[in-house]
Enzyme design. Structure first.
Site, PDB file in Angstrom:
ATOM      1  N   SER A 143       0.851  -1.192   0.000  1.00 12.40           N
ATOM      2  CA  SER A 143       0.000   0.000   0.000  1.00 12.40           C
ATOM      3  C   SER A 143       0.882   1.235   0.000  1.00 12.40           C
ATOM      4  O   SER A 143       2.009   1.201   0.514  1.00 12.40           O
ATOM      5  CB  SER A 143      -0.881   0.031   1.253  1.00 12.40           C
ATOM      6  OG  SER A 143      -1.569   1.279   1.341  1.00 12.40           O
ATOM      7  N   TYR A 156      -1.892  -0.156  10.399  1.00 16.78           N
ATOM      8  CA  TYR A 156      -1.968  -0.493   8.972  1.00 16.78           C
ATOM      9  C   TYR A 156      -0.713  -0.036   8.230  1.00 16.78           C
ATOM     10  O   TYR A 156      -0.082  -0.806   7.503  1.00 16.78           O
ATOM     11  CB  TYR A 156      -3.219   0.143   8.370  1.00 16.78           C
ATOM     12  CG  TYR A 156      -3.450  -0.192   6.914  1.00 16.78           C
ATOM     13  CD1 TYR A 156      -3.893  -1.460   6.537  1.00 16.78           C
ATOM     14  CD2 TYR A 156      -3.226   0.750   5.914  1.00 16.78           C
ATOM     15  CE1 TYR A 156      -4.102  -1.765   5.194  1.00 16.78           C
ATOM     16  CE2 TYR A 156      -3.439   0.444   4.573  1.00 16.78           C
ATOM     17  CZ  TYR A 156      -3.876  -0.813   4.227  1.00 16.78           C
ATOM     18  OH  TYR A 156      -4.084  -1.117   2.896  1.00 16.78           O
TER      19      TYR A 156
HETATM   20  N1  LIG Z   1      -8.741  -0.486  -1.402  1.00 19.02           N
HETATM   21  C1  LIG Z   1      -7.701   0.317  -1.248  1.00 19.02           C
HETATM   22  O1  LIG Z   1      -7.813   1.546  -1.361  1.00 19.02           O
HETATM   23  C2  LIG Z   1      -6.340  -0.240  -0.978  1.00 19.02           C
HETATM   24  C3  LIG Z   1      -5.250   0.641  -1.023  1.00 19.02           C
HETATM   25  C4  LIG Z   1      -3.972   0.152  -0.781  1.00 19.02           C
HETATM   26  C5  LIG Z   1      -3.787  -1.191  -0.505  1.00 19.02           C
HETATM   27  N2  LIG Z   1      -4.868  -2.025  -0.450  1.00 19.02           N
HETATM   28  C6  LIG Z   1      -4.598  -3.435  -0.162  1.00 19.02           C
HETATM   29  O2  LIG Z   1      -5.168  -4.233  -1.180  1.00 19.02           O
HETATM   30  C7  LIG Z   1      -5.542  -5.495  -0.630  1.00 19.02           C
HETATM   31  C8  LIG Z   1      -6.996  -5.769  -0.961  1.00 19.02           C
HETATM   32  O3  LIG Z   1      -7.799  -4.716  -0.414  1.00 19.02           O
HETATM   33  P1  LIG Z   1      -9.314  -4.496  -0.840  1.00 19.02           P
HETATM   34  O4  LIG Z   1      -9.541  -3.042  -0.815  1.00 19.02           O
HETATM   35  O5  LIG Z   1      -9.623  -5.281  -2.054  1.00 19.02           O
HETATM   36  O6  LIG Z   1     -10.025  -5.123   0.458  1.00 19.02           O
HETATM   37  P2  LIG Z   1     -11.468  -5.796   0.624  1.00 19.02           P
HETATM   38  O7  LIG Z   1     -11.766  -5.700   2.081  1.00 19.02           O
HETATM   39  O8  LIG Z   1     -12.418  -5.204  -0.370  1.00 19.02           O
HETATM   40  O9  LIG Z   1     -11.197  -7.325   0.215  1.00 19.02           O
HETATM   41  C9  LIG Z   1     -10.312  -8.108   0.985  1.00 19.02           C
HETATM   42  C10 LIG Z   1     -10.569  -9.582   0.736  1.00 19.02           C
HETATM   43  O10 LIG Z   1      -9.695 -10.330   1.617  1.00 19.02           O
HETATM   44  C11 LIG Z   1     -10.458 -11.304   2.307  1.00 19.02           C
HETATM   45  N3  LIG Z   1      -9.854 -11.574   3.617  1.00 19.02           N
HETATM   46  C12 LIG Z   1      -9.742 -10.705   4.666  1.00 19.02           C
HETATM   47  N4  LIG Z   1      -9.134 -11.310   5.697  1.00 19.02           N
HETATM   48  C13 LIG Z   1      -8.855 -12.581   5.299  1.00 19.02           C
HETATM   49  C14 LIG Z   1      -8.230 -13.694   5.926  1.00 19.02           C
HETATM   50  N5  LIG Z   1      -7.781 -13.626   7.189  1.00 19.02           N
HETATM   51  N6  LIG Z   1      -8.089 -14.852   5.224  1.00 19.02           N
HETATM   52  C15 LIG Z   1      -8.549 -14.928   3.947  1.00 19.02           C
HETATM   53  N7  LIG Z   1      -9.152 -13.918   3.301  1.00 19.02           N
HETATM   54  C16 LIG Z   1      -9.301 -12.749   3.972  1.00 19.02           C
HETATM   55  C17 LIG Z   1     -11.866 -10.705   2.418  1.00 19.02           C
HETATM   56  O11 LIG Z   1     -12.839 -11.718   2.632  1.00 19.02           O
HETATM   57  C18 LIG Z   1     -12.012  -9.994   1.071  1.00 19.02           C
HETATM   58  O12 LIG Z   1     -12.515 -10.864   0.067  1.00 19.02           O
HETATM   59  C19 LIG Z   1      -5.252  -5.403   0.867  1.00 19.02           C
HETATM   60  O13 LIG Z   1      -3.997  -5.970   1.133  1.00 19.02           O
HETATM   61  C20 LIG Z   1      -5.234  -3.904   1.131  1.00 19.02           C
HETATM   62  O14 LIG Z   1      -4.471  -3.588   2.260  1.00 19.02           O
HETATM   63  C21 LIG Z   1      -6.139  -1.575  -0.685  1.00 19.02           C
END
Ligand SMILES: NC(=O)c1ccc[n+]([C@@H]2O[C@H](COP(=O)([O-])OP(=O)(O)OC[C@H]3O[C@@H](n4cnc5c(N)ncnc54)[C@H](O)[C@@H]3O)[C@@H](O)[C@H]2O)c1
Length: 260
Positions: A143, A156
């Site tokens: 991130s 985070y």
């Molecule tokens: N959305 C953003 O703006 C953003 C920005 C930077 C980084 N990220 C990173 O991208 C990645 C995905 O984020 P997102 O926004 O798609 O999140 P989200 O919450 O929309 O989706 C996350 C997915 O991970 C699954 N999950 C969560 N905990 C779990 C576990 N313990 N075991 C198995 N599955 C699990 C959830 O069920 C979900 O399907 C993450 O690592 C997040 O930190 C997201």
């Protein structure tokens, strides 16, 4: 199919966090590139729906990525049924909000357990199998929070910096064996995670416009990212198109981290 993502077709990949958000976008992109996929997520129903939609050559693993035995079993079964895992997209991550002075032990531990320990468990299970084969590409989603501090995101931000550095070390260890390891660092992307973050704000538009009191910087490109835009960078790093790229962290953030 063009060779936009050269070398992916017919190879086996594991995508974690594949039921929703960025992981879902990555799974769709890799499936579209002709890969055989194992999809892991704690959301079993979401996975089932995805697999039904995608069709053949997809295995689903409803599991918690912090469970080392379940991760090991998933990787072993994938290799038995689909073949050697040559590409890993580790996408799972969670966000718990709160200023450090008020953050609970539980929120801190959960963040590090899911974001850091699970990255270690998944990367270890896959990389130790890639080693004797001397091929493979690993991408972890970190991130921009790893390099840009954000109020209320102490655990985070720290956890994402840990993931990015761990992947850099793994890349160094794997480089002599022709295995590449990189990160993709998204900026603010339209997913459930961000909807939950915005629900805590009085004026969610400050995420794009910036706020002197809170996030400080905005998003110069003027909109949130779509999951497919993050998935493009993941697919590129997994493909043979990026054959000389390793130990990198590609920031896909519409300029949100001001190039940091
Ligand atoms: N959305 C953003 O703006 C953003 C920005 C930077 C980084 N990220 C990173 O991208 C990645 C995905 O984020 P997102 O926004 O798609 O999140 P989200 O919450 O929309 O989706 C996350 C997915 O991970 C699954 N999950 C969560 N905990 C779990 C576990 N313990 N075991 C198995 N599955 C699990 C959830 O069920 C979900 O399907 C993450 O690592 C997040 O930190 C997201």
């Amino acid at each position: 199919m063009s060779d936009e993502f050269a070398g992916l077709k017919g190879t086996v990949g594991l995508v974690t966090g594949a039921a929703k958000g960025i992981g879902e976008g990555v799974a769709r992109k890799l499936h579209g590139a002709g890969m055989k996929l194992a999809l892991a997520d704690v959301d079993g129903d979401g996975l089932k729906a995805m697999a039904g939609e995608l069709g053949g050559d997809v295995l689903t693993f409803p599991l918690d990525v912090t469970d080392g035995a379940a991760v090991e079993a998933c990787v072993a079964e994938t290799e038995d049924k689909l073949g050697p895992i040559d590409r890993l997209a580790h996408v799972v991550g969670i966000q718990r909000f709160g200023p450090i002075a008020e953050l609970s032990d539980e929120d801190f531990d959960a963040t590090f357990n899911v974001n850091v320990r699970a990255a270690f468990l998944v990367a270890r299970a896959v990389s130790k199998r890639m080693l004797p084969r001397k091929r493979g590409s690993i991408v972890a989603v970190a991130s921009t929070a790893a390099r840009t501090p954000r109020i209320g995101q102490g655990a985070y931000c720290a956890s994402k910096a840990a993931v990015a550095q761990m992947m850099c070390v793994l890349g160094l260890e794997m480089a002599p064996h022709d295995i590449r390891v990189n990160c993709v660092s998204p900026g603010v992307t339209e997913t459930g995670m961000v909807q939950r973050l915005m629900a805590t704000m009085e004026t969610p538009e400050v995420v794009i416009k910036g706020s002197l009191d809170g996030f400080r910087v905005g998003v110069p490109i003027g909109r949130l990212a779509r999951s497919e835009e993050i998935a493009d960078a993941v697919a590129y790093l997994l493909s043979d198109r990026s054959s000389y790229l390793t130990m990198q962290d590609i920031v896909v953030d519409g300029g949100g981290a001001l190039g940091a």
